[in-house]
Design an enzyme around this catalytic site. Sequence first.
Site, PDB file in Angstrom:
ATOM      1  N   ASP A  78       0.822  -1.203   0.000  1.00 27.21           N
ATOM      2  CA  ASP A  78       0.000   0.000   0.000  1.00 27.21           C
ATOM      3  C   ASP A  78       0.864   1.265   0.000  1.00 27.21           C
ATOM      4  O   ASP A  78       2.059   1.231   0.326  1.00 27.21           O
ATOM      5  CB  ASP A  78      -0.903   0.001   1.238  1.00 27.21           C
ATOM      6  CG  ASP A  78      -2.232   0.698   0.996  1.00 27.21           C
ATOM      7  OD1 ASP A  78      -2.319   1.480   0.030  1.00 27.21           O
ATOM      8  OD2 ASP A  78      -3.181   0.471   1.769  1.00 27.21           O
ATOM      9  N   ASP A 122     -10.603   1.861  -2.929  1.00 24.70           N
ATOM     10  CA  ASP A 122     -11.036   1.487  -1.582  1.00 24.70           C
ATOM     11  C   ASP A 122     -12.555   1.426  -1.491  1.00 24.70           C
ATOM     12  O   ASP A 122     -13.098   0.977  -0.481  1.00 24.70           O
ATOM     13  CB  ASP A 122     -10.515   2.510  -0.559  1.00 24.70           C
ATOM     14  CG  ASP A 122      -9.036   2.344  -0.282  1.00 24.70           C
ATOM     15  OD1 ASP A 122      -8.479   1.282  -0.602  1.00 24.70           O
ATOM     16  OD2 ASP A 122      -8.428   3.286   0.273  1.00 24.70           O
TER      17      ASP A 122
END
Length: 700
Positions: A450, A520
């Site tokens: 990430d 997301d």
Amino acid sequence: MGITIWKEKLFILRTEHTMYVMERDRRGILRHVYWGSPAGIEEDFESLPEENRENGYHPYVDRVMEEYSSFGAGHYKETALKLEYHDGTKDFRYRITDYKAENNTLSIRLDDSSYPCGVTLIYEIFEKEDIIRRQVQIQNKGDSPILLERIHSAQFGLPGTDYRSVNFNGSWAAEFRRSEDTLSSGKKVYESLRGNTGHVANPCFILHRNATEETGDVYFGLLAYSGNFKVVAEATPYEYTNVLIGMSDTDFAWELDPGKTLSTPSVYCGYTAGGLGAMSQSLHRFERNYLMPGPFAGKELPVLYNSWYATYFDVQCEEQMKLAEKAASLGVELFVVDDGWFGTRQDDTKGLGDWYVDSGKFPDGLSRLVNHVKSLGMRFGIWIEPEMVNPDSELYRTHPDWVYRFENRKILQGRNQYVLDLTREDVADFMIETLDKLLSQQEISYIKWDMNRSITETGICGDGTVAGKQIWLRHMNNFYRVVKEIRTRHPDVEFEACASGGARVDLGAMQYFHEYWPSDNTDPFDRLFIQNGYSLLYPPKYMRAWVTDVPEGPTSRKAPLGFALHTAMCGSLGIGNNLNRLEETELALIREQISVYKRIRPVIQFGDLYRLKNHEDNCFWAVQYVKDGRSVIFAFLTQSRFGKNRWRIKAAGLQGDGLYQVCLPGGSVRKSGAFLMNFGLEIRLSGDYDSCMILIEQEA
């Protein structure tokens, strides 16, 4: 097909369905002539007219479509190259000094007529996929440095103006929202200054005139780079469109030392007369065949479970073991522990950078959980964010000089974290050794990598001089070096590229990672828009798509579990629900659909994609996948209007004279390919958030 050099004047690139023609004109300029469907033989292009007029306000070099242009020397359009020699001269006036065709690659050498500087234009053709790779190399052959202030990877000229320019107008949790503008005059710029490709736009161009999914001329190009980029589409007053793509020149400079060569990121470009659908299919095939890294390129990606929404930061060994048992009972193949397993990580304010197992949460390290996951027949994975550090961490307390900052400014935080200075070799080496140790100590099969904030300060490596403006490229080069080295040491580990969702979806990342996390936002309705835009350029296999609990998420929308499952099955399926809160009927539905997905997975991950109905009618959506006589269609009704409950879908990509068994929600029928593609199938969907899946299989 292949490469032809005709009478030392014409350079012709041919793929299976396209032709790209350049000419050395009478002034020595490498002029773009044609890009499109096959258009005759070499002699047809031999005596093309040239612009003869010369006007001080409208120089020849502005009126002609150049393959690669330089700032200055009468250029007032956007140019591909901007440099400065040691004596202050700021233009590049070239002559073609060499060219060579070898296998499927053409190289054309442009040398400055007065200075020891050369630019090599590289064209590599991929005949079956109708793709051309373009790249530029610039070499300093002198004794003094050359300052580079702009060096794009490619320049294109398209005849006429009024093209529709397609890109995305996105943000966090709203990536890949398709956006179109008409280029009648001026410049359209897509750019990222964030240190990654970002959520807002994508490093690509798509230009067309009234193209549909099935018809129309489409020109496209994608930059294989994960850092700051710039795309410029300029409608010139000279009846052509000037297109440039490459690294952003904002706050950029590179000092090219004597004897050194700088190579730009590659651009993969193409043309099709078959509309946006043909563009996507060509790109997806090319990406699968040439860019996806092994050993996963030819393998089906597993169904994963990620425990984030079940536990958030409160990760405990016993709880994760129980979740793993439930996930295994559903047919999950890969169990992933997200944020919270390391250092002193109780929330997002501390621990980032300390990549060792939290002994309070895992008294025996990860080995107990890993062994339990393996005993259940699954592989094990974890989340990391190695490019970042919290101020409250052992790493930052030990190395406060390892982050980007200005010496006389307070460091800006994003998500309570700083960005590590990857231009430093010791920082890059630390990342490599730390991650290597982590992966060597445990049998970890998957990494979710990430990046949850953009770069703000760009200090440390320079003080505003050239050295400071080299940060963006140096950072990206070392990022690729770190990922490449870790993958080399651990070739069997699956790597997912995530950056607060889809901020690192690009062809640069594709060559180092095995899949993307495109957003997301897991709301299934929003995902239809996100996945539709994503699919224009990138393949379903690389798109991780989760089912999560609703109404959680950015929208708090309540949608049926079946609708969410069908949406996620359009990519590489993942499960993110809190399994502790689901009813047995919900668990049974997930188990059933995972089993179905495993059967159709080869078609979805490796087949051709057709957007049968898309955002233009955002009440009803349909997408189809076709491979080796098998096909899958997902249809979605997001909102029922005026009682309509019957919908017709015309299939695509089938054999017209073939016979097919069609499995519909109400039963099976036998139809010809011609019937399915021209008349279609009538299905029933009603209410809000209804969906269905149609399976089609050709008879032997």
